[in-house]
Design an enzyme around this catalytic site. Sequence first.
Site, PDB file in Angstrom:
ATOM      1  N   PHE A   1      -2.357  17.918  37.719  1.00  0.00           N
ATOM      2  CA  PHE A   1      -3.902  17.513  37.077  1.00  0.00           C
ATOM      3  C   PHE A   1      -3.960  18.597  36.016  1.00  0.00           C
ATOM      4  CE2 PHE A   1      -4.694  20.111  40.988  1.00  0.00           C
ATOM      5  CZ  PHE A   1      -4.938  21.110  40.430  1.00  0.00           C
TER       6      PHE A   1
ATOM      7  N   TYR B   1      -3.686  19.387  52.345  1.00  0.00           N
ATOM      8  CA  TYR B   1      -4.612  19.585  51.199  1.00  0.00           C
ATOM      9  C   TYR B   1      -4.932  18.069  50.814  1.00  0.00           C
ATOM     10  CZ  TYR B   1      -7.495  20.083  47.431  1.00  0.00           C
ATOM     11  OH  TYR B   1      -8.462  20.049  46.422  1.00  0.00           O
TER      12      TYR B   1
ATOM     13  N   HIS C   1     -18.688  13.048  43.355  1.00  0.00           N
ATOM     14  CA  HIS C   1     -18.184  13.620  42.081  1.00  0.00           C
ATOM     15  C   HIS C   1     -18.384  12.868  40.899  1.00  0.00           C
ATOM     16  CE1 HIS C   1     -15.869  16.182  44.659  1.00  0.00           C
ATOM     17  NE2 HIS C   1     -14.698  16.372  43.805  1.00  0.00           N
TER      18      HIS C   1
ATOM     19  N   TYR D   1      -5.816  21.025  -6.598  1.00  0.00           N
ATOM     20  CA  TYR D   1      -4.834  21.052  -5.191  1.00  0.00           C
ATOM     21  C   TYR D   1      -5.029  19.578  -4.534  1.00  0.00           C
ATOM     22  CZ  TYR D   1      -3.896  26.074  -5.490  1.00  0.00           C
ATOM     23  OH  TYR D   1      -3.550  27.096  -5.882  1.00  0.00           O
TER      24      TYR D   1
ATOM     25  N   ARG E   1      -2.811  17.531  -6.340  1.00  0.00           N
ATOM     26  CA  ARG E   1      -1.450  17.935  -6.596  1.00  0.00           C
ATOM     27  C   ARG E   1      -0.686  18.509  -5.279  1.00  0.00           C
ATOM     28  NH1 ARG E   1      -0.590  23.533  -8.797  1.00  0.00           N
ATOM     29  NH2 ARG E   1      -2.650  23.323  -9.401  1.00  0.00           N
TER      30      ARG E   1
ATOM     31  N   GLU F   1     -10.899  27.192  41.360  1.00  0.00           N
ATOM     32  CA  GLU F   1     -10.388  26.553  39.990  1.00  0.00           C
ATOM     33  C   GLU F   1     -10.722  27.665  38.938  1.00  0.00           C
ATOM     34  OE1 GLU F   1     -12.274  22.650  40.371  1.00  0.00           O
ATOM     35  OE2 GLU F   1     -11.089  22.175  42.117  1.00  0.00           O
TER      36      GLU F   1
ATOM     37  N   ASN G   1      -8.150  12.564  40.720  1.00  0.00           N
ATOM     38  CA  ASN G   1      -7.265  13.409  40.341  1.00  0.00           C
ATOM     39  C   ASN G   1      -6.400  12.801  39.064  1.00  0.00           C
ATOM     40  OD1 ASN G   1      -5.675  16.310  42.110  1.00  0.00           O
ATOM     41  ND2 ASN G   1      -8.081  15.793  41.661  1.00  0.00           N
TER      42      ASN G   1
END
Length: 496
Positions: free
Chosen positions: A327, A54, A84, A278, A281, A411, A196
């Site tokens: 990844f 792959y 990409h 608060y 405190r 994915e 990746n």
Amino acid sequence: MIHEISAEHLTIERIGEIIRENYQLALSDDARQRIIRCRRYLDEKIANQEEPVYGVTTGFGSLCNVSIGKDELSQLQVNLMKSHACGVGERVRKDIVRIMLLLKIQSLSYGYSGCKLDTVERLIDLFNHDITPVVYRQGSLGASGDLVPLAHLTLPLVGEGEVEMQGEVISGAEMLKRMNWKPISMASKEGLALLNGTQNMSAFAVWSLLEAERLSKWADAIAAMSLDAFDGRIDPFTPVVHAIRPHMGQIETAERFRKLLADSELIKGHKVHVQDPYSFRCVPQVHGAVKDTLRYVKSVIDIEINSATDNPTVCPDEDQIISAGNFHGEPIALPIDFLSIAMSELANISERRIYRLVSGLRGLPDFLVANPGLNSGFMITQYTAASCVSLNKSLAMPSSVDSIPSCQDQEDLVSMGANAAIKLQKVILNTERVLAIELFNAAQALDFRLPKKSSTIIMDIRNAFREQVPFISDDVVMYPLIEKAINFLRTYPLNY
């Protein structure tokens, strides 16, 4: 100064030092040998194995079943990088891109990625020559690694994309020409190794952690100034209170306040009121919880930046090339969201203290100005802080609870960690603005207590602040003074 890339543990503090002090990078002999060995193993495996691997001899994502001829393996990697690079939106700031470069180099140096030595060395060349790839914020799903931003980060290696060089944005091709460099000839798997990984998310997280730790320290000092200016009580910071609920951050915060206000004339004065709100405190409990969150998030990011996170994982010792999921951003997406929530709360409690300081309570004038009515004083500084806090609350909605499947459902669960990281940076910047506004108000309120003084530490901060930002007697244009207050938080050496 030179930082050697090696298997030695890389700390977040060391990254901050490398970026801040403009270190040069160099590969250790050991890292060099690991890279060469892994690449040699991968080449031999491709030559002798008929089964597809792959991302090495196949397409990517849902195209994993499409085999690629050996004469096309290099073009496959370049095509991957080009296709990409789909980033949109604002540019990622330069210091974060440089952290990204450093983390990518570190990850590749472990020798599990299959990159060639000259590829890693060219990334080092970019860093050392202060050549910063142009990377855009939006595009990563934080699952198959940070594919889109890492494509923009590494495109200049092959003469594509853009870089910032000597203050000018130029093409990757022009950069190669000016540097007299040849484009890197991509070998099998290299494009995938470069794209990746979680270096985009991690770089944002490292930057945010460094800033968050600085702001957490400032929050204590500023809140201590506000407490004294508001005529608050030291009782809630008494050791026994925290010994019986011993959260580490809570104990640290109370101890820090006792140190900050140790010799304060104001804190030792007689108090008419029995109790504080608060926001004063419960500072040990709220600021302490932020410290504990920081500690946890830092421990996770520390592991991530010392890991190999691309795919497939090339393991020469085991004689295996394994397609897996290192990844995936989930391990850091959840903590990044957690840190956004924590920092949002740090801003939230700060804004509440601002509100108390401008409310005309405990002998302080309305809106911290001597002649309210004619003057609005600090009225609208609280509005600005409230605006930042409200935006933080929206930004603190976790990105990691979302997933939109991609790549023809191959994915099918993504982390959205990159979106979490982008939001975290915005929360950090808003929190800094709110704390600066609190300091602006606290110093003004403290001056109304003169001639009584706060502690030596707090008065030193106040005196240094007054060199940049004056006491406000009558209305002035406020935004330049707020900007000076923000800059003061970035430049004043807070040593306590």
